[in-house]
Design an enzyme around this catalytic site. Structure first.
Site, PDB file in Angstrom:
ATOM      1  CE  LYS A   1      -4.251  -1.695   0.056  1.00  0.00           C
ATOM      2  NZ  LYS A   1      -5.109  -1.508  -1.135  1.00  0.00           N
TER       3      LYS A   1
ATOM      4  CD  GLU B   1     -10.114   3.740   0.500  1.00  0.00           C
ATOM      5  OE1 GLU B   1     -10.015   4.982   0.439  1.00  0.00           O
ATOM      6  OE2 GLU B   1      -9.351   2.961  -0.129  1.00  0.00           O
TER       7      GLU B   1
ATOM      8  CB  SER C   1       0.139  -8.071  -1.341  1.00  0.00           C
ATOM      9  OG  SER C   1      -0.758  -8.941  -0.679  1.00  0.00           O
TER      10      SER C   1
END
Lengths: 403, 267
Positions: free
Chosen positions: A96, A118, A385
């Site tokens: 991210k 969010e 990830s």
């Protein structure tokens, strides 16, 4: 590295990927979306921007992320060669941060002082709070109330980083409703605020911007795999909720026709039970959160609640570019159940000493399937990830470990 | 061909009076009670009705309409209730439109939706999240069925955008009075008049102002510069507080009357 280079399957100027994408938003947001699209285009053409972002990645994120060969795990994957792209080793513990740092630089360029975000699992919220601290921005994170409970550790992390976390009590109290609240905040405060959307969904230009900032995963991995094995992988696998880590690793391989691109969706308790978040496998085309894509919805066009053990995949929509890649047959999407994911989660812990995020465990479960289908001559590249520290509570509950 | 709503605006213009538009989601609090509420609105002086299609993800709406929509959906309200309430409202003599987010329309089928709206006597549809760039399908189906296409513009809309969007509009242009979501506000921002002035410079179509209007005084204020005043959350709040029995319906009618008087006094 110039992440702006080699792009295929770009959207048209209105943000369409084939019949998907576009903009379905209140007119109040159009000016801000136009401003953002302009800022992104200008930045992509500006070597200074790339220099600044590359430097941040080198000195803050910890890029390039390494490749780990999972030899013991491979025994369970039909003996196929399993290569893990270690996005879990990035600062803040997931992919991210790649998008967040890029958008934070854009925020600075647009002269805005406040970001909203969010978050589902909390990974994007933590990354956003981190970037806000680094750049001196005010940060508000919207998080479904249900998610604040199952990801309490990440809530505390965001608060420690100086962000305000707003629990969202509307609707299903998960990621979908957190996005609704963030959109409402944005409609109200758009002049001073950038909405730092965390995935490749939402109205144009978000699917393109987030992809452009996540492409670095695939650009690095493609080079690393070639150096390590002398050839391209047979398949690239990634978990898909909104789809940002998947598009990030898929995109630089799109023109390599021999490479299968496989997205693993959250099958929850099984697609046939209705309790799942497998949007492409179990949904249909529709409009949600400003974009046209596959959506889980009923006959009235109402969004149906999704279900997954993984908060980060618990979303009834998916990025429009994935929808298009699916329809073109260029990428394939399969559901992985909660149980399959948790088995793979445990397997990676015990065979490689790596605790993955439960989101990521869906991709690992996919690797077990695909490895067994393709056999020992195959090479699989998996986007690892995120790391699983945030999921220790959920995993302990699942496996019945006393804490 | 002009719709009943077009005719209403023409008539009110000749009287130099703005019209009052009342909003209610279908199926709220139940379909049966919704019909009584619509009647009370019209009896009190509401000139035109906007039927909301309750949607699961209403990003333009504040807490009051969100809660009402959620309740309506839980009661099973869907497309049939929308058409049914539209018909009721039209039969009560009020020009009526449907307000719907795009997802339900697309799911139902754009062509079928337009046909059903027309069949039930609706004048048109307000589409708060349909950008004109995505409107090709809707434009042709609405034109085929002689329906008004009502788009929302906002204070942040650029001049270029205002001119493009207002060209797409028919019936009226929905001007969002402020940057934000639906719901009563203590004051209607000065932005509203500014926006209406900017719209007037690019279009001579009727302009109705929505978002934030809940009192007689605000209605009077807005009616001084707009052709229509849209009130939604204030009516719904009454139902949430007093129900839709005798007491609630009486309060609905009173609010409609007082808003209507506010508009009248702006003449």
């Amino acid at each position: 590295m110039d992440i702006a280079k080699i792009k295929s399957f770009d959207s048209d100027v209105l943000g369409h990927f084939g019949p998907y994408g576009g903009r379905f938003v209140p007119e109040a947001l159009i000016a801000a979306l136009d401003e953002l699209a302009d800022a992104h285009l200008t930045a992509q053409a500006d070597p200074e921007f790339h220099k600044e972002l590359d430097n941040l990645h080198k000195t803050y994120t910890g890029r390039p992320s390494i490749i780990t060969e999972a030899k013991r795990f491979s025994e369970y994957a039909g003996g196929a060669r399993v290569l893990l792209k270690r996005e879990d080793l990035n600062h803040t513990g997931s992919h991210k941060i790649n998008n967040v740092l890029g958008q934070a630089l854009l925020t600075k360029r647009m002269g805005k002082k406040r970001i909203i975000a969010e978050t589902g699992a909390g990974q994007h919220g933590v990354a956003s709070a981190t970037a806000a601290a680094l750049f001196g921005l005010e940060c508000v994170v919207y998080m479904g109330e249900a998610d604040t409970k199952r990801q309490a550790l990440n809530v505390a992390r965001m608060k420690l980083l100086g962000a305000e976390v707003v629990p969202v009590t509307q609707g299903s109290k998960t990621l979908k409703d957190a996005i609704n609240e963030a959109m409402r905040d944005w409609v109200t405060n758009v002049e001073t605020t950038h909405y730092l959307l965390g995935t490749v969904a939402g109205p144009h230009p978000f699917p393109t911007i987030v992809r452009d900032f996540q492409r670095i995963i695939g650009v690095e991995a493609r080079k690393q795999v070639l150096e390590l094995t002398g050839k391209l992988p047979d398949a690239v696998l990634a978990c898909v909720g909104g789809g940002s880590n998947a598009i990030g690793i898929f995109h630089p391989f799109i023109e390599d026709k021999s490479v299968r691109l496989i997205g693993l969706e959250a099958g929850g308790k099984g697609v046939e039970t209705g309790f799942h978040a497998a949007t492409i496998s179990g949904g249909s085309p529709g409009v949600l959160h400003g974009t046209r894509s596959y959506v889980l919805q009923d006959k009235n066009g109402q969004t149906v609640e999704s279900h997954s053990i993984s908060a980060g995949l618990d979303y009834p929509g998916v990025g429009p570019e994935h929808a298009y890649l699916n329809d073109l047959g260029r990428a394939e999407y399969r559901p992985i159940t909660d149980d399959q994911a948790m088995y793979a989660f445990s397997l990676l812990c015990k065979s490689e000493g790596i605790i993955p995020a439960i989101e990521t465990a869906h991709a690992l479960a996919g690797a077990l399937e695909i490895g067994n289908e393709l056999g020992k001559d195959a090479t699989l590249l998996i986007n690892l990830s995120g790391r699983g520290d945030k999921d220790v509570q959920t995993a302990a509950d699942y496996f019945g470990l006393p804490l | 061909m002009s719709t009943p709503l077009d005719k209403l605006f023409t008539l009110s213009k000749s009287k130099n009076r703005a019209i009052l538009i009342g909003y209610l989601p279908a199926g709220f609090p139940t379909q049966k009670k919704a019909k009584k509420i619509i009647k009370a609105m019209i009896d009190g002086g509401v000139d035109a009705i906007e039927i909301g299609y309750p949607y699961s993800d209403p990003v333009m709406d504040g807490p009051v309409i969100q809660a009402a929509s959620e309740q309506a959906i839980e009661n099973g309200a869907g497309v049939n209730e929308v058409f049914d309430l539209l018909k009721t409202s039209v039969n009560l003599g009020a020009p009526s439109v449907v307000m719907s987010y795009w997802s339900p329309i697309e799911k139902y089928g754009v062509e079928k939706f337009a046909i059903e709206i027309a069949k039930n006597g609706g004048s048109g549809v307000i589409t708060p999240d349909l950008t004109y760039e995505e409107s090709d399908d809707w434009r042709s189906q609405a034109q085929k069925n002689s329906l008004n296409r009502i788009y929302v513009v906002a204070p942040s809309s650029s001049d270029d955008r205002l001119s493009k969007v207002t060209k797409e509009c028919s019936g009226f242009i929905y001007a969002a009075s402020l940057m934000g979501v639906t719901g009563a506000r203590a004051s209607v921002s000065a932005n509203a008049k500014q926006l209406v002035d900017r719209i007037r410079s690019v279009s001579n179509k009727p302009v109705a102002v929505g978002l934030g209007v809940s009192t007689k005084q605000q209605a009077q204020e807005v009616a001084a510069f707009a052709d229509g005043v849209i009130v939604g959350s204030a009516f719904i709040k009454i139902v949430q507080e007093s129900g839709a029995g005798r007491k609630g319906l009486k309060r609905i009618k009173q609010l409609a009357k007082s808003l209507s008087e506010g508009i009248e006094s702006a003449k």
